[in-house]
Design a protein around this motif. Structure first.
Motif, PDB file in Angstrom:
ATOM      1  N   SER A   1      34.682  56.203  42.965  1.00 36.93           N
ATOM      2  CA  SER A   1      35.519  55.240  43.676  1.00 36.93           C
ATOM      3  C   SER A   1      36.050  54.157  42.751  1.00 36.93           C
ATOM      4  O   SER A   1      37.204  53.723  42.886  1.00 36.93           O
ATOM      5  N   PHE A   2      35.237  53.712  41.799  1.00 39.00           N
ATOM      6  CA  PHE A   2      35.695  52.677  40.869  1.00 39.00           C
ATOM      7  C   PHE A   2      36.793  53.212  39.951  1.00 39.00           C
ATOM      8  O   PHE A   2      37.766  52.525  39.660  1.00 39.00           O
ATOM      9  N   VAL A   3      36.624  54.445  39.486  1.00 39.02           N
ATOM     10  CA  VAL A   3      37.622  55.061  38.602  1.00 39.02           C
ATOM     11  C   VAL A   3      38.958  55.173  39.325  1.00 39.02           C
ATOM     12  O   VAL A   3      40.014  54.801  38.786  1.00 39.02           O
ATOM     13  N   TYR A   4      38.922  55.684  40.535  1.00 34.89           N
ATOM     14  CA  TYR A   4      40.170  55.892  41.273  1.00 34.89           C
ATOM     15  C   TYR A   4      40.825  54.570  41.665  1.00 34.89           C
ATOM     16  O   TYR A   4      42.067  54.466  41.677  1.00 34.89           O
ATOM     17  N   ALA A   5      40.013  53.564  41.984  1.00 37.97           N
ATOM     18  CA  ALA A   5      40.578  52.252  42.322  1.00 37.97           C
ATOM     19  C   ALA A   5      41.298  51.646  41.121  1.00 37.97           C
ATOM     20  O   ALA A   5      42.383  51.059  41.255  1.00 37.97           O
ATOM     21  N   VAL A   6      40.703  51.807  39.935  1.00 39.19           N
ATOM     22  CA  VAL A   6      41.345  51.302  38.715  1.00 39.19           C
ATOM     23  C   VAL A   6      42.636  52.065  38.449  1.00 39.19           C
ATOM     24  O   VAL A   6      43.666  51.467  38.092  1.00 39.19           O
ATOM     25  N   ALA A   7      42.608  53.381  38.617  1.00 36.64           N
ATOM     26  CA  ALA A   7      43.812  54.184  38.385  1.00 36.64           C
ATOM     27  C   ALA A   7      44.950  53.747  39.303  1.00 36.64           C
ATOM     28  O   ALA A   7      46.110  53.635  38.875  1.00 36.64           O
ATOM     29  N   GLU A   8      44.623  53.478  40.552  1.00 31.62           N
ATOM     30  CA  GLU A   8      45.640  53.026  41.503  1.00 31.62           C
ATOM     31  C   GLU A   8      46.223  51.684  41.084  1.00 31.62           C
ATOM     32  O   GLU A   8      47.443  51.476  41.131  1.00 31.62           O
ATOM     33  N   GLU A   9      45.348  50.772  40.641  1.00 33.70           N
ATOM     34  CA  GLU A   9      45.831  49.450  40.226  1.00 33.70           C
ATOM     35  C   GLU A   9      46.657  49.540  38.947  1.00 33.70           C
ATOM     36  O   GLU A   9      47.649  48.819  38.773  1.00 33.70           O
ATOM     37  N   ILE A  10      46.270  50.430  38.042  1.00 31.69           N
ATOM     38  CA  ILE A  10      47.064  50.619  36.824  1.00 31.69           C
ATOM     39  C   ILE A  10      48.464  51.114  37.194  1.00 31.69           C
ATOM     40  O   ILE A  10      49.474  50.628  36.667  1.00 31.69           O
TER      41      ILE A  10
END
Length: 436
Positions: A98-107
């Motif tokens: 979940s943390f990885v995907y949240a960062v990817a979305e914000e990037i």
């Protein structure tokens, strides 16, 4: 080159500081305002030898900075590393992405220039594909590539591992990703560090396969240690004898109380879950996980035996020396000491402990254990002294002082750092791992 490191934990901070030391401009990003404030004050969120000095040098040189703003941190960065946690997901053992995907979305929402997005976090096969999809769906107009670049850092030796790696693995699907990553690691070309370019999915699997294999070596030699105790052999000589075979090698053949830490426990579980998802069982890894978990409690029972058995141990005291899963770190994640302490307290044993760096993190995990200011305070009145973690500070204990302070001269050495003959010649009852 400007590099953004999203996540300022163990991997992100060490990697960011080392990249800055190579001459890159690095911004470390973390949503934890308190952590960023402490980093600005020169206070490290983890214990890693040499890290505070490395960070201080590069901050003063203007190559390393910290921020809570992802949009600000990734601006003009050619490489954006995702280095957030991927803990085991509660309930099923899968890696929590979940943390990885949240960062990817914000990037994707914040990307203001072309860049390579690099998964430094340990992630299951196919994660890069999902990160790529998230970025594509964000609507960004800038060119990007998603690359896998797993870390192979040993806690306690991470800076040396980063600067003098035995290999650098890069999983890239296009020339843009490969070119940028070649520039990122160009300073290491002078050291002739081998760089292995693979597909992205291959790179993701390499990390899990490496950790599972090392965990298997540890578990294998621990089972050989048990056999050595039964047949009267010496596991240290067995380790040397098989380790001299260059097809096997000597590393990770040290018998002990089982593996712990941030990588092996969660990565072996995640590999099992990936194998299940693809209907490709990994029976050897299944056995490794099962054996390692049972071994930790078995070490607690070994201490109970040294105290006279379960019935005789109640009301006695044991001193644990070393709590972290290995020396030169403050990491308590899945440390064997937790299971050892729990086994002892469940049997009614009073437990005191000392660790050079890990007690603040250990206390909430073992509230019934009394933390002490030094090893001799922990040993005072103990019916058994137990070496759980092989810190250098425990390798030359004053055994005469130990005998005077302890209620009984009993030493249980779960790391085999003492000579049985020497300890017994001083009047101690001595127990170790895989030795007669």
């Amino acid at each position: 080159m400007k590099i953004a490191m999203v996540g300022s934990g163990y991997v992100g901070l060490v990697s960011g500081a080392c990249f800055a030391d190579f001459g890159h401009e690095v911004v470390c990003i973390d949503k934890d305002q308190g952590k960023i404030d402490r980093l600005h004050d020169g206070i490290m969120p983890i214990y890693e030898p040499g890290l505070d000095a490395l960070v201080d040098t590069n901050v003063k040189a203007g190559r390393l900075s910290f921020t809570t703003s992802l949009a600000e941190g990734i601006k003009d960065a050619s490489a954006i590393f995702i280095a957030v946690g991927t803990p085991s997901r509660r309930g099923d053992g899968h890696a929590d992405l979940s943390f990885v995907y949240a960062v990817a979305e914000e990037i994707g929402e914040s990307l203001a220039n072309e860049a390579v997005i690099v998964t430094k976090s340990t992630v299951p096969v196919g994660t890069g594909d999902e990160v790529e999809r998230i970025l594509a769906d964000s609507g960004t107009q800038h060119r990007f590539a998603v690359v896998s670049n797993p870390e192979f850092l040993r806690e306690g030796a991470a800076i040396g591992d980063f600067k003098r790696p035995d290999r650098i693995v890069i999983g890239a699907e296009d020339e843009f990703g490969r070119d940028i990553m070649s520039e990122v690691y160009r300073p290491l070309f002078l050291n002739e560090s081998p760089i292995l370019f693979t597909s992205r999915r291959t790179s993701e699997l390499i990390k899990y396969a490496a950790n599972a294999f090392l965990a298997t070596k540890i578990t294998f030699i621990n089972e050989m240690a048990d056999l050595c105790e039964k047949v009267g052999a010496n596991v240290q000589d067995v380790s040397r004898g098989i380790g001299m075979d260059n097809r096997i090698g000597p590393k990770f053949l040290h018998a002990g109380p089982g593996y712990g830490g941030s990588c092996f426990p969660k990565d072996t579980l995640a590999l099992l879950k990936t194998a299940e998802d693809y209907d490709s069982p990994t029976r050897i890894v299944e056995a490794v996980v099962k054996v390692n978990e049972s071994r930790k409690r078995a070490m607690g029972r070994k201490v109970l035996d040294a105290l006279g058995g379960v019935d005789e141990a109640r009301g006695k005291k044991a001193a644990l020396l070393g709590l972290t899963f290995k020396p030169n770190t403050d990491d308590m994640r899945d440390s064997p000491a937790i299971a050892v302490a729990q086994t002892l307290t469940d049997a009614g044993v009073e437990v005191s402990a000392y660790d050079p760096e890990g007690m603040d993190l250990a206390q909430p995990l073992m509230p019934e254990v009394k933390m002490c200011d030094d090893p001799y305070e922990a040993i005072k009145g103990a019916d058994a002294t137990v070496i759980v973690t092989e810190w250098d500070a425990f390798r030359a204990l004053d055994l005469s002082r130990v005998a005077d302070l302890a209620n009984a001269p009993v030493l249980v050495d779960l790391r085999n750092i003492y000579s049985p003959e020497d300890v017994r010649s001083r009047g101690f009852t001595y127990a170790s791992i895989g030795r007669e």
